[in-house]
Design a protein around this motif. Structure first.
Motif, PDB file in Angstrom:
ATOM      1  N   GLU A  78      16.194   2.515  46.781  1.00 42.55           N
ATOM      2  CA  GLU A  78      16.681   3.238  45.605  1.00 42.55           C
ATOM      3  C   GLU A  78      16.406   2.453  44.323  1.00 42.55           C
ATOM      4  O   GLU A  78      15.959   3.009  43.315  1.00 42.55           O
ATOM      5  N   ASP A  79      16.637   1.127  44.375  1.00 37.92           N
ATOM      6  CA  ASP A  79      16.398   0.296  43.200  1.00 37.92           C
ATOM      7  C   ASP A  79      14.919   0.198  42.859  1.00 37.92           C
ATOM      8  O   ASP A  79      14.549   0.131  41.688  1.00 37.92           O
ATOM      9  N   ILE A  80      14.057   0.187  43.888  1.00 37.30           N
ATOM     10  CA  ILE A  80      12.611   0.143  43.640  1.00 37.30           C
ATOM     11  C   ILE A  80      12.184   1.346  42.815  1.00 37.30           C
ATOM     12  O   ILE A  80      11.449   1.221  41.832  1.00 37.30           O
ATOM     13  N   GLY A  81      12.662   2.515  43.186  1.00 35.29           N
ATOM     14  CA  GLY A  81      12.325   3.724  42.436  1.00 35.29           C
ATOM     15  C   GLY A  81      12.826   3.662  41.006  1.00 35.29           C
ATOM     16  O   GLY A  81      12.124   4.066  40.064  1.00 35.29           O
ATOM     17  N   ARG A  82      14.034   3.111  40.818  1.00 33.74           N
ATOM     18  CA  ARG A  82      14.633   3.025  39.487  1.00 33.74           C
ATOM     19  C   ARG A  82      13.861   2.047  38.605  1.00 33.74           C
ATOM     20  O   ARG A  82      13.556   2.338  37.452  1.00 33.74           O
ATOM     21  N   ILE A  83      13.512   0.877  39.155  1.00 36.51           N
ATOM     22  CA  ILE A  83      12.807  -0.134  38.356  1.00 36.51           C
ATOM     23  C   ILE A  83      11.363   0.307  38.093  1.00 36.51           C
ATOM     24  O   ILE A  83      10.813   0.060  37.017  1.00 36.51           O
ATOM     25  N   ALA A  84      10.741   0.968  39.067  1.00 38.46           N
ATOM     26  CA  ALA A  84       9.381   1.482  38.845  1.00 38.46           C
ATOM     27  C   ALA A  84       9.373   2.489  37.697  1.00 38.46           C
ATOM     28  O   ALA A  84       8.481   2.454  36.833  1.00 38.46           O
ATOM     29  N   ALA A  85      10.366   3.379  37.663  1.00 32.61           N
ATOM     30  CA  ALA A  85      10.456   4.351  36.575  1.00 32.61           C
ATOM     31  C   ALA A  85      10.699   3.653  35.241  1.00 32.61           C
ATOM     32  O   ALA A  85      10.149   4.057  34.204  1.00 32.61           O
ATOM     33  N   LEU A  86      11.497   2.584  35.270  1.00 38.62           N
ATOM     34  CA  LEU A  86      11.762   1.821  34.050  1.00 38.62           C
ATOM     35  C   LEU A  86      10.492   1.154  33.540  1.00 38.62           C
ATOM     36  O   LEU A  86      10.203   1.186  32.337  1.00 38.62           O
ATOM     37  N   ILE A  87       9.712   0.552  34.443  1.00 41.24           N
ATOM     38  CA  ILE A  87       8.459  -0.088  34.035  1.00 41.24           C
ATOM     39  C   ILE A  87       7.520   0.933  33.402  1.00 41.24           C
ATOM     40  O   ILE A  87       6.877   0.670  32.377  1.00 41.24           O
ATOM     41  N   LYS A  88       7.472   2.119  33.998  1.00 41.76           N
ATOM     42  CA  LYS A  88       6.598   3.162  33.449  1.00 41.76           C
ATOM     43  C   LYS A  88       7.049   3.546  32.040  1.00 41.76           C
ATOM     44  O   LYS A  88       6.221   3.766  31.142  1.00 41.76           O
ATOM     45  N   ARG A  89       8.367   3.609  31.820  1.00 42.73           N
ATOM     46  CA  ARG A  89       8.878   3.960  30.490  1.00 42.73           C
ATOM     47  C   ARG A  89       8.564   2.886  29.461  1.00 42.73           C
ATOM     48  O   ARG A  89       8.102   3.177  28.359  1.00 42.73           O
ATOM     49  N   VAL A  90       8.821   1.624  29.812  1.00 35.71           N
ATOM     50  CA  VAL A  90       8.618   0.559  28.816  1.00 35.71           C
ATOM     51  C   VAL A  90       7.134   0.330  28.544  1.00 35.71           C
ATOM     52  O   VAL A  90       6.766  -0.225  27.501  1.00 35.71           O
ATOM     53  N   ALA A  91       6.270   0.763  29.464  1.00 38.57           N
ATOM     54  CA  ALA A  91       4.826   0.601  29.269  1.00 38.57           C
ATOM     55  C   ALA A  91       4.244   1.680  28.361  1.00 38.57           C
ATOM     56  O   ALA A  91       3.052   1.624  28.032  1.00 38.57           O
ATOM     57  N   ALA A  92       5.074   2.619  27.930  1.00 40.70           N
ATOM     58  CA  ALA A  92       4.569   3.717  27.097  1.00 40.70           C
ATOM     59  C   ALA A  92       4.014   3.200  25.772  1.00 40.70           C
ATOM     60  O   ALA A  92       3.079   3.790  25.225  1.00 40.70           O
ATOM     61  N   ASP A  93       4.563   2.093  25.265  1.00 43.01           N
ATOM     62  CA  ASP A  93       4.092   1.585  23.970  1.00 43.01           C
ATOM     63  C   ASP A  93       3.806   0.088  24.008  1.00 43.01           C
ATOM     64  O   ASP A  93       3.915  -0.608  23.001  1.00 43.01           O
ATOM     65  N   ARG A  94       3.460  -0.410  25.187  1.00 39.84           N
ATOM     66  CA  ARG A  94       3.082  -1.827  25.301  1.00 39.84           C
ATOM     67  C   ARG A  94       2.208  -2.012  26.537  1.00 39.84           C
ATOM     68  O   ARG A  94       2.058  -1.100  27.346  1.00 39.84           O
TER      69      ARG A  94
END
Length: 250
Positions: free
Chosen positions: A182-198
């Motif tokens: 469950e945490d892997i999915g959450r952190i993967a989604a977070l990485i995708k979000r923060v990579a939107a502008d970096r």
């Protein structure tokens, strides 16, 4: 301006006669998620420590945003916009989630450890701290002490404290290590979000995460680049398959 935010040329590291990294020429394109993978002993961690300036190369150069940073100190590289998560960011267990992010926000102000300053001065950082807490999905835990968080949520808090430094490039060292499904999915989604502008460069063992997140992948084996490309290309490369299977990795 170059399409590549980070480049290495002939990057090499010797340890007492053993060459851990040999002639690595790496190019990370701006605005992408770039993964660095390989079997155990491939040299991934050494490359990562060279890039983040915690090891000095034996030979070769490292260029960030067109500037040679080969011999620049880690703190100076961070100030230029390249930040390593889980190393620059410190989580204080007995501070709340918001307080942890607020402390991180003080770093660019040069008063990271001025805990005696007026509370009103620190309160001026609350709005941005709360924005970052929401950005990493921890709004329901904003007043909880960090020690109360589950492991995966502590990882999210560490990313929030790193984002407080406003990096142009974020380097993640095995962000999924020790996480449950469950945490892997959450952190993967977070990485995708923060990579939107970096730009994001990550070392990661979980190949399903690499396949889902990465725009480009560099495969290391025995300290050298074995293959590069998108996941479909590198996963079908016979040399890559041999490197993994030959060392006990499926």
């Amino acid at each position: 301006m170059s399409d590549y935010i980070l480049e290495t040329a002939g990057l090499t590291k010797d340890f007492l006669g053993f060459t851990a990294v040999k002639g690595v020429n790496l190019q990370v394109r701006r605005g992408t998620i770039h993964a660095l993978i390989g079997p155990n002993g491939a040299g991934k961690t050494t490359v990562f420590n060279l890039l983040t300036k915690f090891l000095k190369p034996t030979r070769g150069t490292i260029t960030f945003k067109g500037e040679d940073v080969t011999w620049v100190k880690p703190a100076d590289v961070a100030r230029r916009g390249m930040v390593r998560s889980f190393q620059i960011s410190a989580v204080f267990p007995y501070l709340s989630v918001r307080e942890n992010v607020r402390v991180a926000l003080q770093r660019p102000l040069g008063n990271s450890f001025h805990f005696w300053r007026s509370e009103s001065v620190l309160d001026s950082l609350n709005e941005r701290a709360e924005e970052l807490v929401y950005a990493v999905g921890l709004q329901d835990f904003i007043h909880h002490e960090a020690s109360e968080l589950a492991y995966g949520r502590k990882r999210a808090l560490e990313i929030a404290t790193t984002l407080a430094l406003d990096p142009e490039m974020l380097l993640l060292d095995e962000p999924m290590a020790g996480l449950g499904t469950e945490d892997i999915g959450r952190i993967a989604a977070l990485i995708k979000r923060v990579a939107a502008d970096r730009t994001v460069l990550m070392v990661e063992h979980n190949l399903s995460v690499v396949a889902d997140l990465s725009d480009r992948i560099t495969v290391l084996a025995r300290g050298e680049i074995l293959a590069e490309g998108v996941y479909a290309e590198v996963s079908a490369n016979p040399a890559v398959i041999e490197a993994y299977v030959g060392t006990g990795h499926a």
